[in-house]
Design a protein around this motif. Sequence first.
Motif, mmCIF file in Angstrom:
data_model
loop_
_atom_site.group_PDB
_atom_site.id
_atom_site.type_symbol
_atom_site.label_atom_id
_atom_site.label_comp_id
_atom_site.label_asym_id
_atom_site.label_seq_id
_atom_site.Cartn_x
_atom_site.Cartn_y
_atom_site.Cartn_z
ATOM 1 N N ALA A 1 39.504 43.477 34.318
ATOM 2 C CA ALA A 1 40.949 43.698 34.418
ATOM 3 C C ALA A 1 41.374 43.833 35.876
ATOM 4 N N ALA A 2 40.584 44.556 36.671
ATOM 5 C CA ALA A 2 40.900 44.714 38.096
ATOM 6 C C ALA A 2 40.839 43.365 38.812
ATOM 7 N N ASP A 3 39.841 42.565 38.485
ATOM 8 C CA ASP A 3 39.724 41.239 39.102
ATOM 9 C C ASP A 3 40.929 40.371 38.750
ATOM 10 N N TRP A 4 41.357 40.442 37.477
ATOM 11 C CA TRP A 4 42.528 39.666 37.051
ATOM 12 C C TRP A 4 43.753 40.091 37.853
ATOM 13 N N ILE A 5 43.937 41.385 38.023
ATOM 14 C CA ILE A 5 45.112 41.895 38.740
ATOM 15 C C ILE A 5 45.133 41.390 40.184
ATOM 16 N N THR A 6 44.015 41.483 40.872
ATOM 17 C CA THR A 6 43.990 41.111 42.296
ATOM 18 C C THR A 6 44.242 39.625 42.505
ATOM 19 N N ARG A 7 44.108 38.828 41.463
ATOM 20 C CA ARG A 7 44.343 37.382 41.599
ATOM 21 C C ARG A 7 45.775 36.978 41.282
ATOM 22 N N GLN A 8 46.624 37.944 40.905
ATOM 23 C CA GLN A 8 48.015 37.618 40.589
ATOM 24 C C GLN A 8 48.852 37.553 41.867
ATOM 25 N N ASP A 9 49.845 36.670 41.863
ATOM 26 C CA ASP A 9 50.634 36.475 43.079
ATOM 27 C C ASP A 9 51.548 37.649 43.382
ATOM 28 N N TRP A 10 51.742 38.575 42.409
ATOM 29 C CA TRP A 10 52.563 39.758 42.654
ATOM 30 C C TRP A 10 51.727 40.961 43.098
ATOM 31 N N SER A 11 50.422 40.794 43.153
ATOM 32 C CA SER A 11 49.538 41.889 43.552
ATOM 33 C C SER A 11 49.249 41.822 45.046
ATOM 34 N N ASP A 12 49.262 42.978 45.709
ATOM 35 C CA ASP A 12 48.886 42.992 47.127
ATOM 36 C C ASP A 12 47.387 43.205 47.311
ATOM 37 N N GLY A 13 46.638 43.189 46.198
ATOM 38 C CA GLY A 13 45.181 43.290 46.261
ATOM 39 C C GLY A 13 44.632 44.699 46.172
ATOM 40 N N THR A 14 45.506 45.716 46.099
ATOM 41 C CA THR A 14 45.048 47.097 46.002
ATOM 42 C C THR A 14 45.387 47.670 44.632
ATOM 43 N N ILE A 15 44.459 48.505 44.119
ATOM 44 C CA ILE A 15 44.606 49.059 42.775
ATOM 45 C C ILE A 15 44.327 50.556 42.802
ATOM 46 N N GLY A 16 45.181 51.301 42.104
ATOM 47 C CA GLY A 16 44.925 52.693 41.785
ATOM 48 C C GLY A 16 44.897 52.836 40.277
ATOM 49 N N MET A 17 44.342 53.921 39.792
ATOM 50 C CA MET A 17 44.302 54.145 38.353
ATOM 51 C C MET A 17 44.754 55.571 38.056
ATOM 52 N N TYR A 18 45.345 55.751 36.857
ATOM 53 C CA TYR A 18 45.714 57.089 36.418
ATOM 54 C C TYR A 18 45.605 57.156 34.909
ATOM 55 N N GLY A 19 45.769 58.359 34.364
ATOM 56 C CA GLY A 19 45.704 58.563 32.924
ATOM 57 C C GLY A 19 44.865 59.777 32.575
ATOM 58 N N ALA A 20 45.077 60.295 31.347
ATOM 59 C CA ALA A 20 44.445 61.536 30.920
ATOM 60 C C ALA A 20 43.354 61.296 29.888
ATOM 61 N N SER A 21 42.414 62.216 29.842
ATOM 62 C CA SER A 21 41.362 62.286 28.840
ATOM 63 C C SER A 21 40.497 61.014 28.874
ATOM 64 N N TYR A 22 40.438 60.249 27.762
ATOM 65 C CA TYR A 22 39.632 59.029 27.755
ATOM 66 C C TYR A 22 40.060 58.083 28.881
ATOM 67 N N MET A 23 41.345 58.078 29.195
ATOM 68 C CA MET A 23 41.843 57.216 30.267
ATOM 69 C C MET A 23 41.332 57.666 31.631
ATOM 70 N N GLY A 24 40.981 58.950 31.754
ATOM 71 C CA GLY A 24 40.335 59.413 32.969
ATOM 72 C C GLY A 24 38.923 58.891 33.077
ATOM 73 N N MET A 25 38.231 58.839 31.938
ATOM 74 C CA MET A 25 36.876 58.300 31.935
ATOM 75 C C MET A 25 36.877 56.826 32.326
ATOM 76 N N THR A 26 37.873 56.052 31.880
ATOM 77 C CA THR A 26 37.911 54.637 32.254
ATOM 78 C C THR A 26 38.113 54.467 33.759
ATOM 79 N N GLN A 27 38.698 55.475 34.407
ATOM 80 C CA GLN A 27 38.832 55.430 35.867
ATOM 81 C C GLN A 27 37.489 55.684 36.542
ATOM 82 N N TRP A 28 36.785 56.706 36.075
ATOM 83 C CA TRP A 28 35.460 56.979 36.636
ATOM 84 C C TRP A 28 34.537 55.775 36.441
#
Length: 576
Positions: free
Chosen positions: A96-123
């Motif tokens: 998913a991160a690779d897909w995002i960085t290849r989009q023409d609206w992306s500046d190539g940098t990614i942050g992540m957020y979210g709680a509980s299980y969504m925190g684990m997906t960040q780690w």
Amino acid sequence: MKHIYEPDVTMTMRDGVTLAADIWRPLEGTAPTLLVRTPYNRQTPTMYGGPGTPHPSLIGLVNAGYAVVLQDARGTFGSEGEFEPKINEIADGQDAADWITRQDWSDGTIGMYGASYMGMTQWALAIKETPGLKAIAPTMAATDWYSELWYSKGGALSLSLDTMWNVMMYANEEQRDLASGRASDPATLIRLGGSFLNVLSLNDATPVADLPVIGKGRWFDDWLAHPDFDGYWAAQDWSPLVSSVEVPVLAIGGWYDLKINGTVSDFIRVRTQGASETAREDSRLIIGPWEHGPLTGQYADRHFGPLGVGDATEAHITFFNQTLRNLAPESPAPRVRIFVMGIDQWRDEQDWPLPDTSYTDYHLHSGGSANTRHGDGTLQSAASSMAGHDEFQYDPRDPLPTAGGALLPSVPGLVGPVDQKVVDGRSDVLCYTGPVLEEPIEVTGHVELKVFVSSSAVDTDITAKLVDVFPDGRAINLCDGILRLRYRNDLSNPAPLTPGEVYEVTVPMAVTSNVFLAGHRIRLDISSSNFPRYDRNTNTGGFIAQESVDQAVIATNRIMHGPEHPSRLVLPVINR
């Protein structure tokens, strides 16, 4: 900032499985992207966040100049494939991160957020080198899934969490299967959905491994089949990999959250062992008076006032502006920001643990004679000069009910701060209370009980609870813990007790921050159960999840004290 909303965008993973996402992106130009990966339905209202929720306001993030991508995890809601907790999150997240960085609206940098299980997906992405990832903001999350989630630091099963979460996830899966035509019998969904009418009743059935409402088994069966921290759990334990994290972390937790130990432990690892100076120096920790969920700080027996209501948006924007855009705030965000209960105020700190922590012993004394069957004992700064013990019986058929603390499901009156009058007076609880305080005492940090114990059984549990006794008689719990005595030496190598033999053990009691005000008293409650927060020990030394409560035996447990057995509560006292 003008933006475009694109629903139902698909991304193809490396194995051909397609995952669904909703995207908010700038109308023109490029922007840093904030990615959320969830198994709980990307289109639910809570995902949009705001005051009183663990999620920042999505619209607030978009208006601050960020693109936001909400993606359903594999095998959930709009995404294809089969859901298996944690298993695919590294590979899918990286794709998913690779897909995002290849989009023409992306500046190539990614942050992540979210709680509980969504925190684990960040780690999952932070512990592996993920191009484009610059920061994560996990809320109420942990990397160690054994001792910080499905089980406890003391080896007991997190029963109510495990039953509730698995029924929820299996019900979601069954609903997907019915909608897609893969399942033809609606009875399973009816059974699973009906269990939520009284979700706590799921915990009454024994053996736990035969819980009929679950039905599908799979990973739930695996968890129960591995009660020790063995190779199965070690393979899922990401906590040793936190030292490889190179991106800064904004860790957010609650004093009454079931993952608070993991939230704090992971922050400490990044702060002290992170693989880059940026990770070590720019990581931040925020802890409020919250449970696992709403950031309201409002409970029936304890109200933390308007300051107790959390709004995660500003902290997220400040953090992401600095880490994704290199925009330094006018005043740097504090490294640690905690809500100090008792005085009910927020306070900024230099680090965690607090540099001025003084670990102080409060010794257990009997309230009456040297040997009491049950009674009110005392907490004193000096060790008892008289050898003795306090004794109680623990009957698994009548376990001590959960009365506050870190509980899921979030049931009013059972979760968070609760007046202990609901369990006071039971013969299976020992209470040790300090004198009325003439001056305030602040306790902030990790709490533990070092206790000398013996039992008539070959295995049993010891529970410990720190309580603030108010002048009006209210006794409000602060933090607690449990130790399954077979794991007194090692979670990986259970060992039976020799009945009657005395053992010195340590009961981990999580973390807290509270000022015991003048006129209050410090209290410690000891028992052998906290049900249904944890499963009840049958005291047989056998495979607990496979045993019926009818097979259980009563344990007579003794808490020793005196010159040779200095049982004591260890509190992190702040001296300022």
